[in-house]
Scaffold this motif. Structure first.
Motif, mmCIF file in Angstrom:
data_model
loop_
_atom_site.group_PDB
_atom_site.id
_atom_site.type_symbol
_atom_site.label_atom_id
_atom_site.label_comp_id
_atom_site.label_asym_id
_atom_site.label_seq_id
_atom_site.Cartn_x
_atom_site.Cartn_y
_atom_site.Cartn_z
ATOM 1 N N SER A 157 -5.125 3.764 2.787
ATOM 2 C CA SER A 157 -4.335 2.560 3.059
ATOM 3 C C SER A 157 -2.910 2.903 3.456
ATOM 4 O O SER A 157 -2.316 2.243 4.326
ATOM 5 C CB SER A 157 -4.327 1.651 1.819
ATOM 6 N N SER A 177 -3.941 8.653 0.387
ATOM 7 C CA SER A 177 -4.331 7.246 0.431
ATOM 8 C C SER A 177 -4.669 6.794 1.851
ATOM 9 O O SER A 177 -3.795 6.791 2.725
ATOM 10 C CB SER A 177 -3.195 6.367 -0.107
ATOM 11 N N ASN A 183 0.815 -1.220 0.000
ATOM 12 C CA ASN A 183 0.000 0.000 0.000
ATOM 13 C C ASN A 183 0.846 1.267 0.000
ATOM 14 O O ASN A 183 0.302 2.371 -0.139
ATOM 15 C CB ASN A 183 -0.919 0.017 1.229
#
Length: 312
Positions: free
Chosen positions: A168, A166, A108
């Motif tokens: 993640s 992001s 990720n």
């Protein structure tokens, strides 16, 4: 793992055996390096020792240690995944090292690496004369949070903010924040640069960023290892400057009066200077050269972007 590799692994007994076998498999497979090691010797020893939770700087002490059949099989599987799927070792082990610091990572986030880390080791001297005077610092595009952790270590009085687009990636950053016991000093914010309302009115003494800067054309020729990394954290348009185009004008409004901006752009210096040819920048020397990371002052950024920010 392929049957022939299982058979080969069954005859291995020591760390020496596994390192030798790993090097041969790596040389035969023409893997691409660049995620923390310089050659197949470093890659093999790091993979084998850290898979066993052994210090990679103590090879001599363990080189001839006998392993269990389960240990041999598990490490042989990792070696095969490295050479057949071209998965970088840090993703296989969920561990990367940067300037002597261990960080958790997975697919990720980019594998922790940045020349800015070298500069933080030196507390950004001489540009920061007294590290204790930095009261606030921002790591934009923080990813794994590795640079945010190093910011907190370099500037012990600073409240550190890590920002990323992001969700993640921020989950990974939270792991590293916890590992270094920085929950009280480091905040993590989900935002596309400074878009979130909680960031719009804030200023920092120091802003650093290792943003995406790989051109679209370069993305097409990246080795397989880099294709395991998130495209969002790498690709930045035709000239690699899509994020930087937005970052610099916005950063000029988010620095304190004597604030500093430090940004890594890889091989993007020519593209950057084509966009803003008269912008005063100082290119900092790092281990790979002096065209990769630049520094700009709040004063210079405001003088430059103030009158014609909309057309930059």
């Amino acid at each position: 793992m392929p049957q022939n590799s299982i058979e080969a692994a069954s005859s291995l007994h020591t760390i020496r055996d596994l390192v030798r076998w790993a090097m041969t498999r790596m040389e035969d497979s023409r893997i691409s390096l660049g995620h923390g090691t310089n050659d197949t010797w470093e890659e093999a020893t790091f993979l084998v020792l850290r898979a066993l939770k052994l210090p990679f700087d103590k090879l001599d002490a363990f080189f001839d240690a006998n392993l269990t059949e389960e240990e041999v099989r598990r490490i042989a599987c990792l070696i095969e995944e490295r050479v057949t799927e071209h998965v970088p070792v840090p993703y296989l082990l969920h561990e990367a090292w940067l300037v002597g610091h261990r960080f958790y990572c997975d697919e990720n986030v980019l594998i922790p690496r940045s020349f800015i880390a070298e500069l933080l080791e030196e507390h950004l001297q001489p540009w920061v004369q007294d590290p204790l005077e930095i009261g606030s610092a921002l790591d934009m595009c923080t990813g794994s949070g590795c640079l945010a952790v190093l910011l907190a270590e370099a500037f012990s009085n600073a409240r550190v903010t890590g920002v990323d687009i992001s969700p993640s990636a921020l989950e990974v950053a939270r792991v590293n924040r916890s590992d270094y016991g920085l929950e009280d000093r480091m905040e993590l914010v989900l935002s596309d640069l400074f878009d979130m309302p909680e960031l719009k009115s804030r200023r920092w003494d120091l802003i650093i960023s290792n943003p995406p800067y790989v051109t679209t054309a370069s993305m097409e020729s990246l080795p397989d290892e880099y294709r395991h990394e998130p495209t969002l954290a790498l690709e930045a348009g035709g000239d690699g400057m899509d994020v930087v185009r937005r970052l610099l004008p916005e950063a000029s409004r988010h620095l304190t009066n004597n604030g500093l901006l430090v940004v890594e752009v890889g091989d993007g210096r020519e593209a950057l200077e084509a966009i803003w040819p008269d912008l005063p920048l100082t290119w900092l020397t790092v281990s790979a050269g002096d065209n990769l990371v630049f520094l700009a002052t709040a004063r210079d950024l405001r003088e430059y972007f103030g009158p014609h920010e909309a057309t930059a």
